[in-house]
Design a protein around this motif. Structure first.
Motif, PDB file in Angstrom:
ATOM      1  N   TRP A  83      31.609  55.273  48.383  1.00 43.57           N
ATOM      2  CA  TRP A  83      32.865  55.434  47.650  1.00 43.57           C
ATOM      3  C   TRP A  83      32.623  55.754  46.178  1.00 43.57           C
ATOM      4  O   TRP A  83      33.484  56.293  45.521  1.00 43.57           O
ATOM      5  N   VAL A  84      31.451  55.434  45.656  1.00 42.27           N
ATOM      6  CA  VAL A  84      31.128  55.812  44.278  1.00 42.27           C
ATOM      7  C   VAL A  84      30.687  57.271  44.244  1.00 42.27           C
ATOM      8  O   VAL A  84      31.024  58.006  43.321  1.00 42.27           O
ATOM      9  N   LEU A  85      29.966  57.691  45.266  1.00 42.24           N
ATOM     10  CA  LEU A  85      29.463  59.054  45.318  1.00 42.24           C
ATOM     11  C   LEU A  85      30.497  60.048  45.815  1.00 42.24           C
ATOM     12  O   LEU A  85      30.297  61.242  45.680  1.00 42.24           O
ATOM     13  N   ALA A  86      31.599  59.571  46.385  1.00 43.07           N
ATOM     14  CA  ALA A  86      32.613  60.459  46.955  1.00 43.07           C
ATOM     15  C   ALA A  86      33.121  61.423  45.897  1.00 43.07           C
ATOM     16  O   ALA A  86      33.369  61.049  44.763  1.00 43.07           O
ATOM     17  N   SER A  87      33.245  62.651  46.298  1.00 40.57           N
ATOM     18  CA  SER A  87      33.701  63.680  45.381  1.00 40.57           C
ATOM     19  C   SER A  87      35.181  63.503  45.098  1.00 40.57           C
ATOM     20  O   SER A  87      35.966  63.206  45.976  1.00 40.57           O
ATOM     21  N   SER A  88      35.569  63.691  43.846  1.00 33.75           N
ATOM     22  CA  SER A  88      36.979  63.600  43.504  1.00 33.75           C
ATOM     23  C   SER A  88      37.673  64.945  43.623  1.00 33.75           C
ATOM     24  O   SER A  88      38.882  65.013  43.627  1.00 33.75           O
ATOM     25  N   GLY A  89      36.914  66.036  43.711  1.00 34.40           N
ATOM     26  CA  GLY A  89      37.509  67.363  43.856  1.00 34.40           C
ATOM     27  C   GLY A  89      37.831  67.661  45.294  1.00 34.40           C
ATOM     28  O   GLY A  89      37.370  67.012  46.220  1.00 34.40           O
ATOM     29  N   GLY A  90      38.630  68.683  45.546  1.00 29.30           N
ATOM     30  CA  GLY A  90      39.060  68.988  46.898  1.00 29.30           C
ATOM     31  C   GLY A  90      38.103  69.886  47.652  1.00 29.30           C
ATOM     32  O   GLY A  90      38.020  69.833  48.858  1.00 29.30           O
TER      33      GLY A  90
END
Length: 191
Positions: A83-90
């Motif tokens: 969840w820290v590494l998850a990308s915030s972009g689409g």
């Protein structure tokens, strides 16, 4: 008279049930906010502990000569939870850790392989065609994660620093949080 007494008892019981429902409705939002805040801090402290262990392992590997500074930075990044590494972009995919099992066609995932297994370049640990690309390990890419290892000569101090925005480690902004989560580990370089 008995009938009147029974009717009055039923009326009082109904009124008590209504009062209990009203009291529950008043207390429920406060209780849920406290519960979610407790869970949020639990996830934040767990994430901090995982980041600290990743920095400690990277500093130890550099201090004993098993890895160089760049490999230590990659070790710290790979130790972070998904969840820290998850990308915030689409358009960047759902993870920021690269390929899963070393297969160049593999773009990573949550199943076998995952972050620790490789980056999709065929040998399991380089810059591949996964979501991470190549430039996120050092000073961090656009994701706000900073992993830095400073190597030293024998007897000097190896320093591993890892930081990321606390918004990546929490799920609801219900309680005051620090803006970043940071860990620093210092070890003496061994021969």
């Amino acid at each position: 008279m008995l009938r009147c007494l029974v009717m009055e008892m039923k009326h009082l019981a109904a009124a008590r049930r209504g009062a209990a429902a009203f009291e529950f409705a008043l207390i429920l939002p406060i209780f849920l906010m406290m519960l979610c805040g407790t869970l949020q801090y639990g996830v934040l402290f767990y994430t901090w502990n995982v980041a600290l262990n990743g920095a400690r392992n990277a500093a130890r590997a550099v201090a004993v000569g098993r890895a160089d500074a760049a490999a230590g930075e990659t070790m710290m990044r790979n130790a972070l939870p998904p969840w820290v590494l998850a990308s915030s972009g689409g358009d960047e995919g759902d993870r920021d850790c690269g390929g899963g099992n070393g297969d160049p066609a593999d773009t990573g995932g949550y199943g076998p392989g995952g972050c620790g297994a490789g980056n999709g370049n065929g040998n399991g640990n380089g810059n591949g065609n996964g979501n991470a690309g190549g430039g996120n390990a050092g000073g961090g890419g656009g994701d706000g994660i900073t992993a830095e290892v400073t190597d030293a000569v024998v007897g000097g101090e190896v320093v591993a620093r890892l930081s990321f925005p606390s918004s990546r480690a929490t799920f609801l902004p219900l309680a005051p949080m620090p803006s970043t989560v940071s860990v620093v580990v210092r070890m003496v370089k061994e021969a």
